[in-house]
Scaffold this active site. Structure first.
Site, PDB file in Angstrom:
ATOM      1  CB  THR A 185      17.652  30.609 -11.708  1.00  0.00           C
ATOM      2  OG1 THR A 185      18.457  30.663 -10.395  1.00  0.00           O
ATOM      3  CG2 THR A 185      17.130  32.386 -11.980  1.00  0.00           C
ATOM      4  CD  GLU A 330      18.757  35.142 -13.177  1.00  0.00           C
ATOM      5  OE1 GLU A 330      18.285  34.734 -14.260  1.00  0.00           O
ATOM      6  OE2 GLU A 330      19.692  34.561 -12.488  1.00  0.00           O
ATOM      7  CE  LYS A 439      38.254  29.837 -19.435  1.00  0.00           C
ATOM      8  NZ  LYS A 439      37.332  29.262 -18.459  1.00  0.00           N
ATOM      9  CD1 TRP A 444      38.869  31.046 -23.475  1.00  0.00           C
ATOM     10  CD2 TRP A 444      37.069  32.368 -23.371  1.00  0.00           C
ATOM     11  NE1 TRP A 444      38.537  31.566 -22.103  1.00  0.00           N
ATOM     12  CE2 TRP A 444      37.580  32.534 -22.252  1.00  0.00           C
ATOM     13  CE3 TRP A 444      35.517  32.976 -23.658  1.00  0.00           C
ATOM     14  CZ2 TRP A 444      37.169  33.248 -21.208  1.00  0.00           C
ATOM     15  CZ3 TRP A 444      35.287  33.971 -22.572  1.00  0.00           C
ATOM     16  CH2 TRP A 444      36.059  34.213 -21.375  1.00  0.00           C
TER      17      TRP A 444
END
Ligand code: ADP
Length: 545
Positions: A185, A330, A439, A444
């Site tokens: 990755t 993954e 934030k 959020w």
């Protein structure tokens, strides 16, 4: 009591056996790295994969050896994968868009023993070869005539390797859990980490990908994987296409709008797959040239969030169904696919679009849940958002050589690092990467949602939102815009466009215009670079406080 069914191990090379036997004449067409369009079929690919296996076996490569590939999507790359898999060695895809130092790190970490590369990368290979002592054989994926002049040790031409013997080779026999492929990755934080696929996971993932409510692959399809084989297994297409005997169209080194659109037409492509940045370029080209897509039926878009405007353009203007997908290296990589469920096609188009913009629902074999910071599971109500965790038979249970252990818990749940919602119908929506979320005053803000809306403005080519320091709110959103060529828009135009489309407190505090937004090696917006660049940016709203 055990069942009495045959133990028929799920081995990747059985896929090419199947394709050669039952779909032998089916074409594999490539825009070759040397230039001309090359045509072959599954029967020939099978035979040549056996020759590669035989040549590697004769040179002493064996079970578990990692063999690197630094290559575009071509018929030779496909043969190489199957040849390597057939002796129980591990194909290790290297991403040529990485810096040479990163390639050196990855090849050494993997301890690659050989490297197959396209001639486009000869100079890079010459540069990195002295730093990778484990590599004993370099194979230029071309014929002797095109063999690069660069200074590369132990170099042979691929076609010489093929010509060396015959295809009389019996695949090696081993357990289906044997390692088959390795892909690192990009590791935006820390070093890249290796994901080690097994034969079993690759074959199962091929089955999953092909399902009607996933990619819906059929024998009659002509499939163009624009997504490279070095980007998470070309999203299963190198396995799932031979499984059904679909025609494969490989784009080689040319991934620009005109080259891709030409292949879509000349090879009567019915299904294709790529990241949104590829389609941004292709759609701009289609618009300028007035080209239509008479054969294309479906396009799979993933790797980054697919903007609503892109889905709408494909579907309304070109009559092409968009399947928005989410996944990770993954996860082999498919995690969710955004096909519509029962009854949804009767909804008004705007409502259908709402579903298509979500990242999709999980096929069988992918379990998902969202959790809060205490690891408590959150409700599947489409509102609560938390860290997305996944598990299943095609999902990593650890990284190569035991790195990054924190991402996996004892029950095999893998923390994706994405923040998401799950709704009652099973659709998942990514709101952000955990590290990109803004934030603001303890709440959020989803950068992805603002970006997707901003690219809907007719003058905008690309948009990114990052959090910038704010004394009162901690962070506030800054909208970074690349305008389309010859188009104009002001900060006020963009803010006006967003007004009413997002919550008031999500409105960016400022808009900046740039010539280019940086991308990672897998085509994602490189927010880390943007954050560095605008680290000291002083928002106009601060002065106003
Ligand atoms: P890399 O991290 O090496 O670039 P991956 O392709 O494995 O490679 O990246 C996976 C990540 O990409 C996901 O965790 C997610 O953040 C993002 N991603 C993939 N598909 C989508 C999508 N459809 N919408 C939003 N984000 C996506």
């Amino acid at each position: 009591m055990l069942g009495q069914m045959q133990d028929w191990p799920l081995l990747v090379h059985k896929l090419i056996d199947h394709a050669a036997l039952y779909h032998g004449d089916r074409e594999v067409v490539t825009r070759s790295v040397e230039g001309p369009i090359h045509r072959t079929n599954y029967r020939q690919i099978h035979g040549r994969a056996k020759r590669i296996a035989k040549a590697l076996d004769r040179r002493g490569f064996q079970l578990g050896d990692r063999i690197g590939t630094l290559a575009w999507n071509t018929w030779r790359h496909l043969e190489t994968w199957y040849g390597i898999a057939g002796i129980g060695a591990v194909y290790h895809t290297l991403n040529p868009r990485l810096f040479p130092e990163q390639l050196v790190y990855i090849a050494n970490h993997a301890e690659d023993r050989a490297l197959f590369f396209d001639i486009t990368f000869a100079d890079i290979v010459a540069k990195i070869a002295p730093k990778i002592p484990s590599i004993k054989l370099y194979v230029a994926m071309t014929d002797r005539e095109h063999l690069p002049k660069a200074d590369i040790p132990n170099l042979v031409a691929y076609e010489d390797l093929i010509a060396e013997g015959d295809d009389d080779f019996t695949w090696k026999d081993f357990d289906e859990n044997t390692a088959c492929g390795l892909c690192y990755t990009s590791g935006t934080t820390g070093n890249p980490k290796g994901v080690l696929y097994s034969h079993r996971s690759n074959v199962l993932h091929g089955f999953i990908a092909g399902q009607a409510d996933a990619m819906g692959l059929r024998n009659v399809d002509s499939i163009l994987p624009v997504v490279p084989m070095f980007h998470a297994n070309a999203w299963a297409l190198a396995f799932a296409a031979p499984m059904t005997g679909a025609k494969l169209v490989m784009p080689g080194a040319k991934l620009d709008g005109p080259s891709i659109c030409e292949l879509l037409t000349t090879e009567k492509v019915t299904m294709t797959a790529a990241v949104p940045t590829v389609w941004l370029a292709a759609l701009q080209y289609l618009e300028q040239s007035g080209t239509m897509l008479p054969h294309l039926k479906r396009v799979l878009i993933g790797g980054s969030a697919c903007p609503r405007s892109m889905i709408e353009t494909f579907e309304k203007k070109y009559g092409v169904q968009v399947v928005h997908a989410w996944g990770m290296t993954e996860m082999s990589p498919l995690g969710t696919l955004g096909t519509l469920k029962v009854g949804m096609d009767e909804l008004p188009y705007e409502k259908q679009l709402d579903y298509k913009c979500k990242q999709g629902h999980a096929p069988f074999g992918v379990e998902m849940k969202i959790v809060n910071d205490e690891n408590d599971e959150l409700p599947r109500d489409g509102k609560a958002f938390g860290r997305l965790k996944v598990r299943g038979p095609c999902i990593a249970k650890g990284y190569f050589r035991g790195e990054g252990k924190d991402a996996f818990d004892e029950d095999d749940w893998f923390d994706t690092g994405d923040v998401a919602t799950l709704d009652a119908q099973g659709y998942m929506t990514i709101t952000d990467r955990a590290k990109d979320v803004i934030k603001s005053g303890g709440e959020w803000i989803s950068t992805i949602e603002i970006e997707n809306l901003a690219v809907g403005h007719p003058a905008v080519a690309e948009a990114a939102v990052i959090g910038v320091r704010h004394p009162k709110w901690d962070e506030r959103p800054l909208l970074v815009i690349v305008l389309k060529k010859d188009q104009n828009a002001t900060k006020e135009d963009l803010l006006k466009y967003l007004t009413g489309r997002i919550a008031k407190w999500w409105m960016p505090d400022d808009v900046v215009f740039v010539d280019e937004i940086p991308h990672t090696a897998t085509g994602k917006i490189q927010k880390i670079i943007l954050r560095q660049r605008f680290g000291d940016y002083r928002l106009p709203t601060i002065a106003a406080e």
